[in-house]
Design a protein around this motif. Structure first.
Motif, short mmCIF file in Angstrom:
data_model
loop_
_atom_site.label_atom_id
_atom_site.label_comp_id
_atom_site.label_asym_id
_atom_site.label_seq_id
_atom_site.Cartn_x
_atom_site.Cartn_y
_atom_site.Cartn_z
N ARG A 140 11.02 -14.94 8.71
CA ARG A 140 11.46 -15.65 9.74
C ARG A 140 12.87 -15.14 9.94
NH1 ARG A 140 7.03 -17.96 9.54
NH2 ARG A 140 6.45 -20.06 10.30
N VAL A 141 13.25 -15.38 11.33
CA VAL A 141 14.52 -14.96 11.71
C VAL A 141 14.93 -16.30 12.48
CG1 VAL A 141 16.15 -13.52 13.26
CG2 VAL A 141 14.01 -12.67 11.86
N PRO B 134 24.13 -5.72 23.32
CA PRO B 134 23.10 -5.14 22.35
C PRO B 134 22.93 -5.98 21.18
CG PRO B 134 23.55 -3.28 23.52
CD PRO B 134 24.71 -4.30 23.99
N ARG B 135 24.24 -5.94 20.41
CA ARG B 135 24.53 -6.45 19.30
C ARG B 135 23.87 -7.97 19.29
NH1 ARG B 135 30.73 -4.83 18.13
NH2 ARG B 135 30.65 -4.89 20.21
N ILE B 136 24.27 -8.77 20.38
CA ILE B 136 24.00 -10.18 20.34
C ILE B 136 22.41 -10.12 20.81
CG2 ILE B 136 24.05 -12.32 21.59
CD1 ILE B 136 26.28 -12.02 19.63
N LEU B 137 21.94 -9.23 21.78
CA LEU B 137 20.42 -9.28 22.31
C LEU B 137 19.65 -8.90 21.30
CD1 LEU B 137 21.12 -7.74 25.88
CD2 LEU B 137 21.19 -10.25 25.14
N SER B 138 20.11 -8.20 20.17
CA SER B 138 18.97 -7.88 19.27
C SER B 138 18.65 -8.67 18.48
CB SER B 138 19.46 -6.58 18.47
OG SER B 138 20.86 -7.01 17.86
N GLN B 139 19.51 -9.73 18.16
CA GLN B 139 19.50 -10.81 17.24
C GLN B 139 18.53 -11.90 18.23
OE1 GLN B 139 23.21 -11.91 15.25
NE2 GLN B 139 23.93 -9.83 16.00
N ILE B 140 18.91 -12.18 19.43
CA ILE B 140 18.12 -13.16 20.20
C ILE B 140 16.76 -12.75 20.46
CG2 ILE B 140 18.11 -14.15 22.34
CD1 ILE B 140 21.10 -14.17 22.42
N SER C 181 14.85 -10.89 18.35
CA SER C 181 14.13 -11.05 17.16
C SER C 181 14.00 -12.50 16.37
CB SER C 181 14.94 -10.09 16.32
OG SER C 181 15.03 -8.82 16.40
N ALA C 182 14.56 -13.29 17.27
CA ALA C 182 14.65 -14.66 16.45
C ALA C 182 13.36 -15.31 16.82
CB ALA C 182 15.73 -15.58 17.13
N ASP C 183 12.72 -16.14 15.47
CA ASP C 183 11.47 -16.97 15.72
C ASP C 183 12.03 -18.29 16.24
OD1 ASP C 183 9.54 -15.18 14.60
OD2 ASP C 183 10.79 -15.24 12.95
N TYR C 184 13.44 -18.66 15.72
CA TYR C 184 13.91 -19.96 16.37
C TYR C 184 15.28 -19.71 16.51
CZ TYR C 184 9.90 -22.32 13.91
OH TYR C 184 8.53 -22.44 13.35
N ILE C 185 15.87 -20.40 17.64
CA ILE C 185 17.21 -20.26 17.96
C ILE C 185 17.65 -21.70 17.99
CG2 ILE C 185 18.79 -19.99 19.94
CD1 ILE C 185 17.01 -17.60 20.98
N ILE C 186 18.66 -22.12 17.37
CA ILE C 186 19.06 -23.37 16.93
C ILE C 186 20.65 -23.66 17.66
CG2 ILE C 186 19.98 -25.11 15.15
CD1 ILE C 186 18.13 -23.62 13.22
N LEU C 187 20.73 -24.62 18.40
CA LEU C 187 21.78 -25.02 19.10
C LEU C 187 22.26 -26.27 18.82
CD1 LEU C 187 20.78 -23.95 22.99
CD2 LEU C 187 22.55 -22.82 21.49
N TYR C 188 23.63 -26.50 18.53
CA TYR C 188 24.22 -27.70 18.32
C TYR C 188 25.33 -27.84 19.43
CZ TYR C 188 22.19 -27.51 13.89
OH TYR C 188 21.34 -27.71 12.72
N ALA D 73 15.05 -16.41 28.64
CA ALA D 73 14.93 -14.83 29.49
C ALA D 73 15.13 -13.75 28.46
CB ALA D 73 16.32 -14.90 30.44
N TYR D 74 15.62 -13.87 27.53
CA TYR D 74 15.63 -12.70 26.72
C TYR D 74 14.81 -12.77 25.52
CZ TYR D 74 20.40 -11.56 28.29
OH TYR D 74 21.43 -11.36 29.40
N ASN D 75 14.16 -13.97 25.40
CA ASN D 75 13.09 -14.31 24.06
C ASN D 75 12.14 -15.30 24.63
OD1 ASN D 75 11.37 -14.45 22.12
ND2 ASN D 75 13.12 -14.17 20.39
N THR D 76 11.03 -14.97 25.44
CA THR D 76 10.27 -16.04 26.03
C THR D 76 9.44 -16.33 24.65
OG1 THR D 76 8.49 -14.16 26.26
CG2 THR D 76 9.84 -14.74 28.04
N GLU D 77 9.26 -15.92 23.70
CA GLU D 77 8.39 -16.53 22.47
C GLU D 77 8.91 -17.33 21.30
OE1 GLU D 77 6.36 -13.21 20.92
OE2 GLU D 77 5.91 -12.29 22.50
N CYS D 78 10.46 -17.38 21.47
CA CYS D 78 11.04 -18.12 20.48
C CYS D 78 10.74 -19.52 20.68
CB CYS D 78 12.66 -17.54 20.27
SG CYS D 78 13.46 -18.32 21.78
#
Length: 508
Positions: free
Chosen positions: A109-110, A128-134, A136-143, A159-164
């Motif tokens: 998991r990422v 690209p440094r940020i976009l590569s991580q976004i 690849s993420a399965d989950y994005i956590i926002l606080y 828009a960058y990761n439709t599947e996360c």
């Protein structure tokens, strides 16, 4: 193999805190190891293996050796990685895809950690440094600190990761529950389980189950088994387009609005014997590489019509009526061209990021891919996209089976004595509902020719390969509902007009 959980994001987003919380929830502290690639202020719940950030670029071989020795020494059952958000995710992949580590562990998991008040500026600054991580993420956590920005930020990230899956202020228990779930609960495993259950039911309770239920399950499994090879082929080709075809080639031959571009889009179907469901991921890959949407649409709509297998099937169904074959080709090309031109003259606004941020593009082609990593990244990309598409395709197959069993027989029971314009519209609706493969719909068209006017049958053969229920399900994976709705309406109107013209052009 040892599962690896990766927590990434910029300094101060809460990566160390999340790892500490999750390890408390999982109660596997003794068999879990932590590897950190940055020097933060939060003390980990367990002493980590610390990798110097400078070594990531200067001494990657030394980093790999450090991790390998640590794994061999500690023999963990799980590994948690705190990745430095200033480095592209591809560099972490190259470490774990290396010959030394790929046999020992795999990325499970990422999780990407973000702050809503800085994510826009960070994407713009770091690209690209940020976009590569976004990506690849399965989950994005926002606080979030400002609840009014949540909707726009989630749209930006999707828009960058439709599947996360984006989690806003989740509790530790919620994160734990999500990370404990199987990775693909309703795709490959779910479909295999359903087919297995069907076979067991047929074997054990074949005399006690309604025949219509037998039909639904048999048709569902048949559609899935028939479509999977084409869906996989389309995914493979789209991945090749995405990863390996240079931008300069695509932009040279299809970026310009020239006759050559239109010719390539129209003629590609002759070289790619794939059905309509396989062209959709290829269409998405073309859009991601900067091809204009009207040329991508022309390719997606015309390829199933120009498919040599579909043409041979049409000839087999209508061997004594070559004008139907000719009408299917010419009419299909005209419909695809007219629909594509409407999107050229009135472009549909696709999901885009705002404020001149980098456009959504898969991270693999923003940076050079080492030769040794290409095969692994290619397989991961195919696996991820195919498993996601298969979920939509399986749902579409079950929906189609219900229509085939309980609605389709009504239309084959008797001949319909209705006016030709009504018959034309009726078969367009049936083409959308029945969702037959473009390589086999001509056989059904032959049966319908004894019940309906030939202009209506031509409409059935034109519309079906371009848009139907299963295509809508698959398109929904990539495009907005407004785009799909406009596409369905436009194709339907243009096809209906063509059926009306066919009444006067052919004397039947």
């Amino acid at each position: 193999m040892i599962p690896v959980y990766i927590v990434t994001g910029l300094l101060g987003t809460g990566k160390s805190t999340l790892i500490n919380q999750e390890l408390r929830e999982r109660k596997k502290l003794g068999s879990t190891e932590i590897i950190t690639f940055e020097l933060g202020n939060i003390v980990h719940i367990k002493e980590p293996l610390t990798i110097e950030p400078d070594d990531i670029e200067m001494s990657p071989a030394h980093v790999i050796l450090q991790i390998e020795n640590h794994i061999v020494k500690t023999r963990p059952k799980e590994i948690w990685i705190e990745w430095n958000g200033m480095f592209p995710f591809q560099q972490l992949e190259s470490i774990f895809f290396s010959q030394n580590l790929k046999e020992l562990c795999h990325i499970e998991r990422v999780i990407y950690m973000a702050k809503e008040n800085t994510i826009r500026s960070m994407i713009q600054a770091l690209g690209p440094r940020i976009l590569s991580q976004i990506y690849s993420a399965d989950y994005i956590i926002l606080y979030p600190t400002d609840s009014t920005q949540i909707h726009s930020i989630t749209q930006l990230l999707h828009a960058y990761n439709t599947e996360c899956t984006i989690l806003v202020s989740p509790s530790p228990q919620d994160i734990h529950n999500r990370l404990s779930r199987p990775k693909w609960p309703w795709t490959l495993y779910g479909i295999v389980a359903i087919l297995t259950l069907y076979l067991l039911l047929v074997t054990v309770f074949r005399h006690n189950i309604s025949y219509s239920i037998h039909q639904v399950l048999a048709i569902t499994s048949g559609i899935i088994l028939e479509g999977m090879p084409f869906l996989l082929l389309g995914t493979v080709i789209s991945t090749i387009i995405t990863l390996f075809i240079p931008d300069r080639w695509l932009l040279r031959y299809m970026k310009e609005d020239s006759l050559k571009s239109y010719g390539i889009a129209l003629g590609s179907g002759l070289c790619l014997p794939v059905c309509d469901c396989a062209t959709i991921p290829m269409f998405n890959a073309l859009l991601q590489r900067g091809i204009p949407q009207h040329l991508g649409l022309l390719f997606m709509l015309a390829s199933p019509i120009m498919n040599p297998i579909a043409l041979l099937a049409t000839y087999y169904a209508f061997p004594e009526e070559p004008k139907i074959i000719l009408a299917r080709i010419i009419g299909g090309i005209l419909i695809a061209l007219i629909v594509a031109l409407t999107f050229k003259w009135f472009p549909h606004k696709l999901k885009e990021t705002q404020n001149k941020l980098p456009q959504p593009r898969d991270y693999e082609y923003t940076l050079p891919i080492p030769e040794r990593d290409k095969k692994k990244i290619f397989l991961l990309h195919v696996e991820k996209e195919f498993s996601q598409l298969l979920l939509y395709f399986g749902a579409a197959a079950f929906t189609l089976a219900l229509f085939q069993v309980w609605i389709k027989p009504v239309f084959f029971a008797t001949s319909f004595n209705v006016a030709t314009p009504i018959a034309n519209a009726l078969l367009l609706i049936l083409a959308f509902i029945f969702s037959l493969c473009s390589t086999s719909d001509a056989i059904i068209g032959r049966t319908l020719s004894g019940l309906f006017p030939i202009s209506a049958v031509l409409g059935f053969l034109w519309l079906g390969p371009m848009i139907d229920i299963k295509n809508v399900y698959i398109l929904r994976q990539y495009m907005s509902l407004s785009f799909i709705l406009r596409l369905v309406i436009t194709i339907s109107i243009v096809t209906y007009i063509m059926t009306v013209l066919a009444q006067f052009l052919f004397v039947i």
